[in-house]
Write an enzyme that holds these catalytic residues in place. Sequence first.
Site, short mmCIF file in Angstrom:
data_model
loop_
_atom_site.label_atom_id
_atom_site.label_comp_id
_atom_site.label_asym_id
_atom_site.label_seq_id
_atom_site.Cartn_x
_atom_site.Cartn_y
_atom_site.Cartn_z
N HIS A 34 0.86 -1.18 0.00
CA HIS A 34 0.00 0.00 0.00
C HIS A 34 0.90 1.24 0.00
O HIS A 34 2.15 1.11 -0.03
CB HIS A 34 -0.96 -0.02 1.19
CG HIS A 34 -0.29 -0.24 2.52
ND1 HIS A 34 0.63 0.64 3.04
CD2 HIS A 34 -0.37 -1.26 3.42
CE1 HIS A 34 1.05 0.19 4.21
NE2 HIS A 34 0.47 -0.97 4.45
N HIS A 37 3.96 1.32 2.24
CA HIS A 37 5.14 0.61 1.71
C HIS A 37 5.80 1.42 0.61
O HIS A 37 7.03 1.48 0.52
CB HIS A 37 4.73 -0.74 1.11
CG HIS A 37 4.16 -1.71 2.09
ND1 HIS A 37 2.87 -2.16 2.01
CD2 HIS A 37 4.70 -2.32 3.17
CE1 HIS A 37 2.64 -3.03 2.98
NE2 HIS A 37 3.73 -3.14 3.71
N GLN A 61 5.97 -15.36 12.43
CA GLN A 61 5.59 -14.23 13.29
C GLN A 61 4.09 -14.18 13.59
O GLN A 61 3.62 -13.23 14.19
CB GLN A 61 6.09 -12.91 12.70
CG GLN A 61 5.41 -12.45 11.44
CD GLN A 61 6.13 -11.26 10.81
OE1 GLN A 61 7.22 -11.40 10.26
NE2 GLN A 61 5.53 -10.09 10.88
N GLY A 147 8.97 1.15 8.57
CA GLY A 147 7.99 2.19 8.88
C GLY A 147 7.84 2.38 10.39
O GLY A 147 7.83 1.40 11.15
N GLN A 148 7.69 3.62 10.79
CA GLN A 148 7.52 3.97 12.21
C GLN A 148 6.21 3.41 12.78
O GLN A 148 6.06 3.28 13.98
CB GLN A 148 7.57 5.50 12.34
CG GLN A 148 7.21 6.06 13.70
CD GLN A 148 8.18 5.62 14.81
OE1 GLN A 148 9.33 5.27 14.53
NE2 GLN A 148 7.70 5.59 16.04
N LEU A 184 -2.03 3.61 7.45
CA LEU A 184 -2.13 2.57 6.42
C LEU A 184 -1.58 1.26 6.96
O LEU A 184 -0.54 1.23 7.61
CB LEU A 184 -1.36 2.99 5.17
CG LEU A 184 -1.86 4.21 4.42
CD1 LEU A 184 -1.23 4.27 3.03
CD2 LEU A 184 -3.37 4.23 4.29
O1 PAF Z 1 6.61 -5.20 8.91
C1 PAF Z 1 6.46 -6.24 8.22
O2 PAF Z 1 5.83 -6.24 7.18
C2 PAF Z 1 7.08 -7.54 8.71
O3 PAF Z 1 7.00 -7.65 10.09
C3 PAF Z 1 8.51 -7.75 8.21
C4 PAF Z 1 9.47 -6.70 8.76
C5 PAF Z 1 8.55 -7.72 6.70
C6 PAF Z 1 9.02 -9.12 8.67
O4 PAF Z 1 8.22 -10.14 8.20
#
Ligand code: PAF
Length: 286
Positions: A34, A37, A61, A147-148, A184
């Site tokens: 989006h 990014h 994760q 991103g913050q 976003l």
């Molecule tokens: O922020 C994200 O999209 C994810 O946590 C990352 C840093 C790509 C790791 O999978």
Amino acid sequence: MDLVRRVSMMQEIVREKAGKGRKVAFVPTMGALHDGHLSLVRRARELGDFVIVSAFVNPMQFGPNEDFDTYPRDLARDQDLCIQEGVDYLFAPSREDMYRPDHHTYVEVEGLSSLLEGATRPGHFRGVATVVLKLLNVVRPHFAVFGQKDAQQVAVIKRMVRDLNVPVELIVEPTVREDDGLALSSRNAHLDPEDRRAAPVLYRALERARALVEEEGVREAARVDAAVREVLGTEPRARIDYVAIVDPDEFVPLERVDENTLIALAAWLGETRLIDNVLVTPRRVG
Ligand code: PAF
């Protein structure tokens, strides 16, 4: 723009193309790109001679009851956006290529990883730190752009990079927001229309905190916390997970708001959990 599906291929490309004084800038993502990014990608373009974006929905994760299966995925659209943004390589490895069946090595940033997001999502930051280190090892970038919005992720990765002497410069870019203030996030796609309408309450709550600290000079964290909860309480669809007033590197709770204090929150809207934060600095008195 080339799509790279294999770890070994990405490593070969980096070996051949990087070096000779050429700088690689890297934007790790889970895809479903989006504008947030894309702002990271634009920063990467400014920093590097070539830009690599990864799109990998990292199973490690996600907790067992989280949204790994329903996390938005659209590689064809990600590819188009990367072409438009002048990305050089989109690295989208398969799960099997990233994690062999007998994968047993993990990165654990102790302490930080068990607070706030880590308390609600046990194992989340272990998964993030492990995949980010793997991606950095594959791509070997000079710069990695984050991103913050994911403030605690940034703190965990900074600590990992420092503690393990990872040779990369981390760049952190401001949160990109919709016109109504909603940060976003790929997960916004899960909001139903009513929850989407309600979601900007997170931003309004953070803006109230910012005004208290930066305009009215309030320093007591308890007062700021209460004000944030009060604003969130005006939206019956929002269920608070946490509100935190912390140091942005250590994530320890503060009693007084100091220079560069992070106000972070997480709330549920329906089935979707959203996070947001602002960094504030108290107004100087006198
Ligand atoms: O922020 C994200 O999209 C994810 O946590 C990352 C840093 C790509 C790791 O999978």
